[in-house]
Design an enzyme around this catalytic site. Structure first.
Site, mmCIF file in Angstrom:
data_model
loop_
_atom_site.group_PDB
_atom_site.id
_atom_site.type_symbol
_atom_site.label_atom_id
_atom_site.label_comp_id
_atom_site.label_asym_id
_atom_site.label_seq_id
_atom_site.Cartn_x
_atom_site.Cartn_y
_atom_site.Cartn_z
ATOM 1 C CG LEU A 38 -2.102 -0.815 1.319
ATOM 2 C CD1 LEU A 38 -2.821 -0.996 2.723
ATOM 3 C CD2 LEU A 38 -3.090 -0.679 0.300
ATOM 4 C CG ASP A 39 -0.305 4.911 -2.299
ATOM 5 O OD1 ASP A 39 -0.739 5.174 -0.879
ATOM 6 O OD2 ASP A 39 -0.884 4.844 -3.293
ATOM 7 C CE LYS A 40 5.572 9.188 3.976
ATOM 8 N NZ LYS A 40 6.978 9.610 3.813
#
Length: 256
Positions: A104-106
């Protein structure tokens, strides 16, 4: 360990160190040793052999297989423990080496599975296995019927060529790929739930951008049979025996 030995790439994968593909690459670079000598592709590890990767002794004997459900907070990134101060593994403080299963991205949050079972992690993540991942999403303006229909039908996205393809074909140009058909259900004026079966980088955000929408909230709430439920942000739990048994059954034919 099997008495007839186990292939070195499988050994490293089962030990939770590298996927089989990454293990093969590490072997080619001379980073894997068996009894102090560089391992060859296809070599087998026999009982009593000593295996090391980048100077660290590796063992997969009697290793407990751990699978955690973790509620990733905003602001953390999916990367190795030492690579980034905001790595999920720095915040998690778990005593074993783990893989994250589907990053999952930031700016995204929600469910990530973490495991030391490299074979299982690889099986879950392969797009060809069509394993479901469910998200709740909010965008910056009201949804339209054409947006929902377009998202479900498949969206053209530019894809970076794989390292292997670039080496084989000497082709570094981006390719356009149509995302697989997916489930989309509008849940509010600006919100929807989406179920996808692949994991292209920033896929949902880029799908929305294709139609002129910007994602303002994205949360993964399910991976296959594992739901996020009421797990608090930043916390993890071990899967129940029934959850793990079902997960492994769903992946039974996906190992390679």
């Amino acid at each position: 360990m099997e008495q007839e030995g186990i292939r070195i790439n499988k050994y490293l994968s089962q030990a939770g160190v590298l996927s089989r593909r990454k293990a093969d690459e590490a072997i080619e670079r001379g980073e894997v040793l068996i009894n102090g000598r560089p391992a060859e592709s296809g070599a087998k590890v026999m009982p009593g052999d000593k295996v090391s990767y980048k100077g660290e002794t590796i063992s997969n004997d009697e290793k407990e297989r751990v699978i955690l459900a973790y509620n990733k907070p905003l602001g953390l990134v999916c990367t190795s423990k030492d690579a980034d101060k905001d790595s999920i593994f720095r915040k998690l403080d778990y005593p074993d080496m783990l893989y994250y299963v589907g990053r999952l991205d930031k700016n995204s949050q929600g469910l990530i599975l973490l495991t030391n079972d490299g074979e299982l992690a690889n099986a879950i993540q392969k797009a060809r296995n069509n394993h479901e991942k469910e998200y709740v999403v909010r965008v910056d303006k009201p949804l339209t019927a054409s947006f929902v229909k377009g998202m479900m039908a498949g969206v053209p996205l530019e894809i970076e060529p794989s390292r292997e393809a670039a080496l084989e074909d000497n082709d570094t140009e981006k390719k356009v790929r149509i995302t697989k058909k997916c489930e989309v259900e509008q849940t509010g004026k600006n919100t929807f739930r989406i179920v996808i079966t692949e994991g292209i980088n920033r896929q949902i955000r880029r799908m929305c951008e294709h139609f002129g929408y910007r994602v303002t909230f994205l949360k993964r709430v399910r991976v296959m049979n594992i739901g996020l439920g009421n797990l608090p942000t930043g916390q993890y739990r071990k899967l129940t025996k029934n959850e793990e048994a079902t997960l492994r059954r769903l992946c039974r034919n996906d190992y390679s």
